[in-house]
Scaffold this active site. Sequence first.
Site, PDB file in Angstrom:
ATOM      1  CB  CYS A 192      26.678 -94.460  39.392  1.00  0.00           C
ATOM      2  SG  CYS A 192      26.155 -93.521  40.851  1.00  0.00           S
ATOM      3  CB  CYS A 224      23.469 -84.183  40.556  1.00  0.00           C
ATOM      4  SG  CYS A 224      23.142 -82.696  41.536  1.00  0.00           S
ATOM      5  CB  CYS A 254      19.637 -84.314  42.171  1.00  0.00           C
ATOM      6  SG  CYS A 254      19.407 -82.662  41.509  1.00  0.00           S
ATOM      7  CB  CYS A 259      23.309 -90.832  37.410  1.00  0.00           C
ATOM      8  SG  CYS A 259      24.820 -91.364  38.202  1.00  0.00           S
ATOM      9  CB  CYS A 275      20.735 -74.545  37.816  1.00  0.00           C
ATOM     10  SG  CYS A 275      20.100 -72.868  37.838  1.00  0.00           S
ATOM     11  CB  CYS A 319      20.546 -81.518  37.310  1.00  0.00           C
ATOM     12  SG  CYS A 319      21.666 -81.978  38.612  1.00  0.00           S
TER      13      CYS A 319
END
Length: 439
Positions: free
Chosen positions: A226, A240, A243, A246, A254, A260
């Site tokens: 990442c 994400c 957010c 990770c 959602c 998430c």
Amino acid sequence: MAKHEEKSKRQDFNCCAVMEESAMRARERRAKRKQKPMPWIVLKLAVGMTIGIVAYTFYVYIGRLCVPMIRKDQGALGGRATGIGFLVVFCVLGLIMLWAYEKVVLTSPGLARDFVEKTPEPLVNNFVPAWWDSQRDLTGMPYQYTGQSEQRHSDSTAAEPQTSNGNYANGDVEAGMTDAIPAAAQAHVATYGAPAPQINVSPRKGPQNTRRVPETPVLRPENRYCYKEGFVKPFRAHHCAACGTCVLRYDHHCPWIGQCVGARNYKFFVIFVEWAVLFCSWTFATLVADQAKSGHVDPEKIVIIVLSAFFIFFTSSLLVSHTRLIMLNTTTVESIRASSVRDRDNRVLARMYPWWAYGDKRRTRKQWDQEWGRIDHEGNLWWLGSSRANWESVMGAHVWQWFLPIGQSPDDGVSYKPNPRHDSEGRWRPRREWPAELQ
Ligand SMILES: [Zn+2]
Ligand SMILES: [Zn+2]
């Protein structure tokens, strides 16, 4: 200022250029905004809205449907006993749903940064995702194994030996395989100014017309790095954007739960959806019966009927798709990989046979499944061998665990064992290369 005027004068000649430039600026602004995680209040907005909708549903259902029945009002749907029965069923379904909702909202999906150490960016990036080289594949030429030696390796930073003595000449279409690959490739370009040289694409001899599976070594650390947070992601974790971090066994972000859906709250998400389907169906059916019988339209009840109809549709499709994903042990993100293999199968078959030769296509597909195993099962890096095992790895072994939001998911989000039908770097192998006990 003068510069600007000069620039706009130039562009007066071409209004398309002006439009293009403003579109480009808008794109840049959007990209900038996208890089930042969403502010907390925006992330959690829908949670407040959801609670508001449920509270309003309780008020309308109890106050305008159950209470008139219990009071034996004229025109009510039923008598006192029915009213109490409706009230009990509604409250039981509603409260279990809210309990599950509270669990899925408050249980962290599991963040990768809590489980892995920061590491420097991988220097060795000797893999070029083959979609980089996929232009030739778009020419419509059939896939062909040439066995040609392609010595395109020039970068001396590569630590691994060159084994590119048998590449597929047409490259691999890998688009959409995993979010890690484009990021790795882009980072390499940013660092070195050119795509990474391609080596170590596993040589494979075989018949020309066979299934072509993704060659991306998805489990290699450099493909799991990442670049935003600076560590190698655990298996199945993804970053994400909303957010800004990770998430373990990332499924999707959602908005309805304000975070998430990942390894540790996935089970509660599914249980919440189960009860939401039941709650909405009960509310919808009884209110429709009431409106049909009473004959006079109550706008507040109509609002709830419309809302519950929408949520029945929404939650039941979620329930069906996630039940399927769990039984296959795959996620919304990972399933893209399987569909791209399926698409590729279809493209190859379309070149091999005329469109009406369904029987031939079916037989060829069967033969490929013989050689490779099935795409969603043997070809899935995380398949545990049976639907039951996959289901239990997320939901637990006991039936009550599948419906009650108690305890925690057996899935801790960090201890995944890759399917032994894949090599150590996550590439799907043909049946003849599987371990003997799986043959
Ligand atoms: Zn990340
Ligand atoms: Zn998220």
